[in-house]
Write an enzyme that holds these catalytic residues in place. Structure first.
Site, mmCIF file in Angstrom:
data_model
loop_
_atom_site.group_PDB
_atom_site.id
_atom_site.type_symbol
_atom_site.label_atom_id
_atom_site.label_comp_id
_atom_site.label_asym_id
_atom_site.label_seq_id
_atom_site.Cartn_x
_atom_site.Cartn_y
_atom_site.Cartn_z
ATOM 1 N N GLY A 53 0.769 -1.254 -0.013
ATOM 2 C CA GLY A 53 -0.031 -0.028 0.363
ATOM 3 C C GLY A 53 0.790 1.126 0.035
ATOM 4 O O GLY A 53 1.780 1.438 -0.275
ATOM 5 N N CYS A 54 0.317 2.425 0.279
ATOM 6 C CA CYS A 54 1.144 3.110 0.628
ATOM 7 C C CYS A 54 2.375 3.032 1.393
ATOM 8 O O CYS A 54 3.261 3.067 2.185
ATOM 9 C CB CYS A 54 -0.101 4.997 1.445
ATOM 10 S SG CYS A 54 1.424 5.961 1.780
ATOM 11 N N PHE A 55 3.596 3.729 0.833
ATOM 12 C CA PHE A 55 4.436 3.635 1.052
ATOM 13 C C PHE A 55 5.123 3.873 2.134
ATOM 14 O O PHE A 55 6.067 4.266 3.061
ATOM 15 C CB PHE A 55 5.960 3.802 -0.285
ATOM 16 C CG PHE A 55 5.767 5.232 -1.038
ATOM 17 C CD1 PHE A 55 5.254 5.957 -0.571
ATOM 18 C CD2 PHE A 55 6.102 4.887 -1.994
ATOM 19 C CE1 PHE A 55 5.226 7.072 -1.266
ATOM 20 C CE2 PHE A 55 6.691 5.970 -3.252
ATOM 21 C CZ PHE A 55 6.186 7.538 -2.686
#
Length: 226
Positions: A53-55
Protein backbone atom coordinates in the site's frame (compact mmCIF):
# COMPACT_ATOMS: atom_id res chain seq x y z
CA UNK A 1 -3.31 9.75 -4.37
CA UNK A 2 -7.04 9.82 -4.12
CA UNK A 3 -7.41 8.10 -0.76
CA UNK A 4 -4.81 10.23 0.94
CA UNK A 5 -6.09 13.47 -0.58
CA UNK A 6 -9.67 12.70 0.42
CA UNK A 7 -8.68 11.83 3.96
CA UNK A 8 -6.61 14.98 4.35
CA UNK A 9 -9.50 17.12 3.10
CA UNK A 10 -11.88 15.47 5.54
CA UNK A 11 -9.46 16.05 8.38
CA UNK A 12 -9.28 19.74 7.60
CA UNK A 13 -13.06 19.96 7.67
CA UNK A 14 -13.69 17.82 10.74
CA UNK A 15 -10.51 18.38 12.72
CA UNK A 16 -7.52 16.17 13.40
CA UNK A 17 -9.34 14.36 16.20
CA UNK A 18 -11.55 12.68 13.62
CA UNK A 19 -8.44 10.98 12.22
CA UNK A 20 -7.32 9.59 15.56
CA UNK A 21 -9.79 6.71 15.71
CA UNK A 22 -8.40 3.14 15.97
CA UNK A 23 -7.62 1.42 12.67
CA UNK A 24 -10.39 -0.57 11.03
CA UNK A 25 -10.46 -4.33 11.57
CA UNK A 26 -9.07 -4.94 8.07
CA UNK A 27 -5.94 -2.97 9.02
CA UNK A 28 -5.54 -4.46 12.52
CA UNK A 29 -2.29 -6.15 13.45
CA UNK A 30 -2.13 -9.95 13.29
CA UNK A 31 0.33 -12.07 15.24
CA UNK A 32 1.98 -13.93 12.39
CA UNK A 33 4.01 -16.98 13.45
CA UNK A 34 7.76 -17.34 13.35
CA UNK A 35 8.96 -18.67 10.03
CA UNK A 36 9.79 -22.36 9.91
CA UNK A 37 12.22 -21.71 7.05
CA UNK A 38 14.94 -19.49 8.50
CA UNK A 39 16.86 -17.29 6.07
CA UNK A 40 20.55 -18.11 5.57
CA UNK A 41 22.00 -15.10 3.80
CA UNK A 42 25.59 -15.00 5.00
CA UNK A 43 27.56 -11.90 5.87
CA UNK A 44 27.21 -8.38 4.52
CA UNK A 45 24.28 -6.05 4.05
CA UNK A 46 21.32 -7.31 2.03
CA UNK A 47 18.39 -5.61 0.32
CA UNK A 48 14.76 -6.58 -0.04
CA UNK A 49 11.72 -4.86 -1.51
CA UNK A 50 8.26 -4.77 0.06
CA UNK A 51 5.05 -3.35 -1.39
CA UNK A 52 2.20 -2.88 1.04
CA UNK A 53 0.00 0.00 0.00
CA UNK A 54 1.11 3.56 0.67
CA UNK A 55 4.88 3.56 0.99
CA UNK A 56 4.79 6.10 3.83
CA UNK A 57 3.66 3.46 6.30
CA UNK A 58 5.83 0.65 4.94
CA UNK A 59 8.88 2.86 5.25
CA UNK A 60 7.86 4.08 8.71
CA UNK A 61 7.63 0.55 10.11
CA UNK A 62 10.86 -0.79 8.66
CA UNK A 63 12.76 2.35 9.63
CA UNK A 64 12.05 1.45 13.26
CA UNK A 65 13.46 -2.09 13.02
CA UNK A 66 16.85 -2.82 14.54
CA UNK A 67 19.30 -3.97 11.90
CA UNK A 68 17.64 -2.01 9.10
CA UNK A 69 20.20 0.42 7.73
CA UNK A 70 17.90 2.27 5.35
CA UNK A 71 14.34 2.19 4.06
CA UNK A 72 13.73 4.06 0.82
CA UNK A 73 10.30 4.76 -0.63
CA UNK A 74 9.97 4.24 -4.35
CA UNK A 75 8.33 2.47 -7.25
CA UNK A 76 8.86 -1.15 -8.22
CA UNK A 77 8.19 -2.45 -11.71
CA UNK A 78 7.25 -0.53 -14.82
CA UNK A 79 9.82 1.69 -16.50
CA UNK A 80 12.14 4.33 -15.14
CA UNK A 81 10.63 6.93 -17.46
CA UNK A 82 7.21 6.40 -15.88
CA UNK A 83 8.42 6.16 -12.28
CA UNK A 84 7.01 9.41 -10.96
CA UNK A 85 4.34 10.14 -8.36
CA UNK A 86 1.84 11.58 -10.82
CA UNK A 87 2.17 8.78 -13.34
CA UNK A 88 2.24 5.91 -10.84
CA UNK A 89 -0.81 7.38 -9.08
CA UNK A 90 -2.80 6.86 -12.26
CA UNK A 91 -2.51 3.10 -11.80
CA UNK A 92 -1.55 2.69 -15.45
CA UNK A 93 2.22 2.19 -15.22
CA UNK A 94 2.44 -1.32 -13.64
CA UNK A 95 4.48 0.07 -10.75
CA UNK A 96 3.71 -0.59 -7.12
CA UNK A 97 4.49 1.84 -4.34
CA UNK A 98 7.25 -0.02 -2.53
CA UNK A 99 10.11 0.31 -0.08
CA UNK A 100 13.65 -0.91 -0.58
CA UNK A 101 15.03 -2.13 2.74
CA UNK A 102 18.76 -2.50 3.35
CA UNK A 103 19.47 -4.61 6.42
CA UNK A 104 22.13 -6.51 8.32
CA UNK A 105 21.12 -10.19 8.42
CA UNK A 106 23.29 -10.69 11.51
CA UNK A 107 20.85 -8.42 13.37
CA UNK A 108 17.53 -8.98 11.58
CA UNK A 109 16.90 -11.86 9.20
CA UNK A 110 14.80 -11.79 6.05
CA UNK A 111 12.28 -14.22 7.50
CA UNK A 112 11.86 -11.87 10.47
CA UNK A 113 11.23 -8.95 8.12
CA UNK A 114 8.55 -11.04 6.41
CA UNK A 115 6.92 -11.74 9.77
CA UNK A 116 6.83 -8.01 10.54
CA UNK A 117 5.42 -7.25 7.11
CA UNK A 118 2.52 -9.66 7.45
CA UNK A 119 1.90 -8.79 11.11
CA UNK A 120 1.76 -5.01 11.07
CA UNK A 121 2.51 -3.56 7.62
CA UNK A 122 -0.06 -4.93 5.19
CA UNK A 123 -3.31 -6.87 5.12
CA UNK A 124 -2.45 -9.73 2.73
CA UNK A 125 -6.10 -10.43 1.94
CA UNK A 126 -6.80 -7.07 0.27
CA UNK A 127 -6.44 -7.16 -3.52
CA UNK A 128 -4.99 -4.04 -5.13
CA UNK A 129 -5.65 -1.87 -2.12
CA UNK A 130 -4.63 -1.11 1.45
CA UNK A 131 -6.62 1.03 3.82
CA UNK A 132 -8.21 3.96 1.97
CA UNK A 133 -6.02 3.59 -1.13
CA UNK A 134 -7.16 1.55 -4.12
CA UNK A 135 -5.51 0.55 -7.38
CA UNK A 136 -2.84 -1.87 -8.60
CA UNK A 137 -0.17 0.57 -7.42
CA UNK A 138 -1.24 -0.27 -3.85
CA UNK A 139 -1.00 -4.05 -4.21
CA UNK A 140 0.80 -6.05 -1.54
CA UNK A 141 3.83 -7.83 -2.91
CA UNK A 142 7.07 -9.42 -1.78
CA UNK A 143 10.00 -8.78 -4.10
CA UNK A 144 12.95 -11.08 -3.31
CA UNK A 145 16.36 -9.99 -4.54
CA UNK A 146 18.07 -13.37 -4.20
CA UNK A 147 17.30 -17.07 -4.58
CA UNK A 148 17.42 -17.49 -0.79
CA UNK A 149 14.91 -14.72 -0.22
CA UNK A 150 12.64 -16.20 -2.88
CA UNK A 151 12.71 -19.64 -1.23
CA UNK A 152 12.04 -18.17 2.21
CA UNK A 153 9.18 -16.01 0.94
CA UNK A 154 7.47 -18.94 -0.81
CA UNK A 155 7.81 -21.12 2.27
CA UNK A 156 6.48 -18.43 4.59
CA UNK A 157 3.42 -17.60 2.48
CA UNK A 158 2.64 -21.34 2.30
CA UNK A 159 3.01 -21.51 6.08
CA UNK A 160 0.64 -18.56 6.55
CA UNK A 161 -1.95 -20.06 4.21
CA UNK A 162 -1.88 -23.31 6.19
CA UNK A 163 -2.22 -21.40 9.47
CA UNK A 164 -5.49 -19.78 8.31
CA UNK A 165 -4.94 -16.59 10.31
CA UNK A 166 -7.25 -14.59 8.08
CA UNK A 167 -10.85 -15.26 7.10
CA UNK A 168 -10.12 -14.42 3.48
CA UNK A 169 -7.49 -15.85 1.08
CA UNK A 170 -3.97 -14.40 1.03
CA UNK A 171 -3.46 -12.50 -2.23
CA UNK A 172 0.01 -11.06 -1.60
CA UNK A 173 2.16 -11.78 -4.62
CA UNK A 174 5.81 -12.74 -4.93
CA UNK A 175 7.11 -10.61 -7.79
CA UNK A 176 10.33 -10.84 -9.74
CA UNK A 177 12.68 -7.93 -9.06
CA UNK A 178 12.58 -5.78 -12.18
CA UNK A 179 13.68 -2.30 -11.22
CA UNK A 180 13.29 -0.08 -8.18
CA UNK A 181 13.15 3.68 -8.60
CA UNK A 182 13.39 5.97 -5.55
CA UNK A 183 10.41 8.25 -5.09
CA UNK A 184 10.62 12.03 -4.99
CA UNK A 185 12.51 13.51 -2.03
CA UNK A 186 9.38 14.81 -0.32
CA UNK A 187 8.14 11.23 0.08
CA UNK A 188 11.28 10.08 1.90
CA UNK A 189 10.99 9.89 5.72
CA UNK A 190 7.48 11.29 5.33
CA UNK A 191 6.07 9.88 8.56
CA UNK A 192 9.05 11.04 10.60
CA UNK A 193 8.89 14.54 9.15
CA UNK A 194 5.10 14.82 9.30
CA UNK A 195 3.93 12.96 12.43
CA UNK A 196 0.75 15.04 12.71
CA UNK A 197 -0.29 14.63 9.08
CA UNK A 198 -3.87 13.32 9.04
CA UNK A 199 -3.01 10.25 6.97
CA UNK A 200 -0.03 9.33 9.16
CA UNK A 201 -2.03 9.69 12.37
CA UNK A 202 -4.94 7.64 11.06
CA UNK A 203 -3.22 4.88 9.12
CA UNK A 204 0.52 4.65 9.73
CA UNK A 205 1.26 5.62 13.34
CA UNK A 206 -0.83 2.65 14.53
CA UNK A 207 1.41 0.33 12.51
CA UNK A 208 4.55 1.63 14.19
CA UNK A 209 2.83 1.36 17.57
CA UNK A 210 1.92 -2.25 16.78
CA UNK A 211 5.54 -3.00 15.88
CA UNK A 212 6.68 -1.63 19.24
CA UNK A 213 4.00 -3.55 21.14
CA UNK A 214 4.35 -6.88 19.34
CA UNK A 215 8.08 -6.99 18.63
CA UNK A 216 9.80 -4.93 21.36
CA UNK A 217 13.10 -6.76 20.92
CA UNK A 218 13.52 -5.58 17.35
CA UNK A 219 11.88 -2.18 17.74
CA UNK A 220 14.14 0.86 17.59
CA UNK A 221 12.78 4.17 18.89
CA UNK A 222 15.10 6.16 16.65
CA UNK A 223 14.20 6.61 13.01
CA UNK A 224 17.21 5.45 11.03
CA UNK A 225 18.47 6.44 7.62
CA UNK A 226 22.11 6.01 6.54
Amino acid sequence: MRGRAALAAAALALGLAACQQPALAAESAVAAPKAKRVAREGKGLKTAIFAGGCFWGVEAVFSHVKGVRSAVSGYHGGTERQASYNLVSSGMTEHAEAVKVTYDPNVIRYDQLLRIFFSVVADPTQLNRQGPDTGTQYRSAIVPTSAEQNAVAKAYIAQLKAAKLWDRPIVTRIERAQGFYPAESYHQDFAAKNPRHAYIVRWDAPKVAALKRMYPRVYSASFRRD
